[in-house]
Design an enzyme around this catalytic site. Structure first.
Site, mmCIF file in Angstrom:
data_model
loop_
_atom_site.group_PDB
_atom_site.id
_atom_site.type_symbol
_atom_site.label_atom_id
_atom_site.label_comp_id
_atom_site.label_asym_id
_atom_site.label_seq_id
_atom_site.Cartn_x
_atom_site.Cartn_y
_atom_site.Cartn_z
ATOM 1 N N THR A 34 -83.058 -64.869 -19.013
ATOM 2 C CA THR A 34 -83.429 -65.127 -17.618
ATOM 3 C C THR A 34 -84.659 -64.322 -17.224
ATOM 4 O O THR A 34 -85.568 -64.829 -16.553
ATOM 5 C CB THR A 34 -82.262 -64.776 -16.687
ATOM 6 O OG1 THR A 34 -81.104 -65.521 -17.079
ATOM 7 C CG2 THR A 34 -82.602 -65.098 -15.234
ATOM 8 N N THR A 57 -78.010 -70.114 -25.352
ATOM 9 C CA THR A 57 -78.157 -68.818 -26.008
ATOM 10 C C THR A 57 -79.465 -68.148 -25.589
ATOM 11 O O THR A 57 -80.497 -68.803 -25.498
ATOM 12 C CB THR A 57 -78.149 -68.992 -27.540
ATOM 13 O OG1 THR A 57 -76.937 -69.651 -27.920
ATOM 14 C CG2 THR A 57 -78.234 -67.659 -28.249
ATOM 15 N N GLY A 87 -66.670 -67.470 -27.528
ATOM 16 C CA GLY A 87 -67.236 -66.356 -26.774
ATOM 17 C C GLY A 87 -67.054 -66.533 -25.275
ATOM 18 O O GLY A 87 -66.467 -67.515 -24.811
ATOM 19 N N HIS A 141 -76.977 -56.130 -17.629
ATOM 20 C CA HIS A 141 -75.862 -56.926 -18.130
ATOM 21 C C HIS A 141 -74.813 -55.987 -18.716
ATOM 22 O O HIS A 141 -75.081 -54.819 -18.977
ATOM 23 C CB HIS A 141 -76.327 -57.914 -19.208
ATOM 24 C CG HIS A 141 -77.079 -59.087 -18.663
ATOM 25 N ND1 HIS A 141 -78.389 -58.989 -18.247
ATOM 26 C CD2 HIS A 141 -76.711 -60.373 -18.462
ATOM 27 C CE1 HIS A 141 -78.798 -60.177 -17.807
ATOM 28 N NE2 HIS A 141 -77.798 -61.028 -17.932
ATOM 29 N N LYS A 159 -73.714 -57.397 -24.290
ATOM 30 C CA LYS A 159 -74.819 -58.340 -24.484
ATOM 31 C C LYS A 159 -75.725 -57.808 -25.597
ATOM 32 O O LYS A 159 -76.223 -56.685 -25.514
ATOM 33 C CB LYS A 159 -75.614 -58.539 -23.199
ATOM 34 C CG LYS A 159 -76.732 -59.583 -23.317
ATOM 35 C CD LYS A 159 -77.351 -59.880 -21.960
ATOM 36 C CE LYS A 159 -78.507 -60.857 -22.064
ATOM 37 N NZ LYS A 159 -78.123 -62.162 -22.624
#
Length: 270
Positions: A142, A76, A12, A131, A135
């Site tokens: 975060t 992750t 990825g 994002h 995603k």
């Protein structure tokens, strides 16, 4: 002595960045690259597992590594404090170490720390994170980490003021902080923490522009820490001294910071 690293999710975007860092770092070698659907028996023989898979797979990766007595570095998303609590007894019983890093960017860590430091002074705090459309999870790890740090910093003054949170458009509450997630093309990663008080507001913004250069310094720090870790450790701020008082999960000895490129952090007040 060379540390053999198995990377789960190594094909990825984040996994590719991690793989490049491991291959370039002296004293490390990639022993296996697994996809999200790979047989976890391929972890056998590794000295360190780095997980950059998906939220659905990540918990199985962590458990498989613990069962084998292998330390894990988790990049992750989707690991809230509640989810981490599910594996903490397994980690403690096995004597291994699991390091959870919501964001490898040093600028992002600084931004979250600044938000936590300012949190006791502002009654209203909300987070807007964006994002790319690929995603799969929201809110971002975060944003969750930032909200949890804010809540810890506000322990003595209480939760933030969040009116009308019963309305779906008001975002998802994490530790009393509303988080609003955008998923769209044309952006890599951006987070705004908006703190408001009587007659003023403070906005702390972090933009990731080039993930490869932004994440590499943090990945190197986290790899070195995860190799020797014991127990559960959360956040890159546990391993670096950024000069801002926060409440890391497990304070550790400071690690030397490195130059960071590929990202922009800004603080604005209005």
């Amino acid at each position: 002595m060379t540390t053999r690293v198995a990377i789960v999710g190594g094909t990825g975007k984040l996994g590719g960045v991690i793989r490049d860092v491991v291959e370039a770092e002296e004293g490390y070698e990639v022993s296996a690259v697994l996809g999200s659907g790979s047989d976890l028996a391929e972890l056998d023989g590794a000295d360190l597992v780095i997980d950059a898979s998906t939220p659905a797979v990540s918990i199985d990766v962590v458990r498989a590594a613990i069962e084998r007595g292998i330390n894990v570095l988790v990049g992750t998303s989707g690991w809230s404090n509640e989810r981490i609590a599910l594996v903490r007894p397994l980690v403690d019983a096995s004597g291994t170490g699991v390091v959870f890093i919501p964001n490898f960017s040093l600028g992002s860590v600084v931004g979250s720390a600044l938000a936590a430091a300012a949190a006791p002074f502002f009654p209203s705090i909300e987070i807007v994170e964006a994002h790319r459309e690929t995603k799969v999870d929201s809110p971002s790890g975060t944003a969750v980490r930032t909200a949890e740090l804010i809540a810890a910093a506000r322990e003595k003054v209480g939760p933030v003021q969040s009116p009308h949170v019963d309305q779906r458009a008001r975002g998802q509450q994490v530790a009393s902080v509303p988080i609003h997630s955008l998923r769209r093309p044309g952006v890599i990663a951006r987070q705004e923490t908006v703190l408001s008080g009587a007659g003023e507001s403070l906005t702390i913004v972090h933009d990731t522009i080039d993930p490869a250069t932004a994440y590499a310094p943090g990945i190197r720090i986290a790899m070195a820490a995860a190799r020797e870790a014991r127990g559960v450790v959360i956040g890159l701020d546990s391993f670096i001294d950024i000069g801002v008082r926060t409440r890391p999960a497990r304070p550790e000895a400071p690690v030397a910071d490195q130059d960071v490129s590929g990202q922009v952090a800004g603080v604005t007040s209005a």
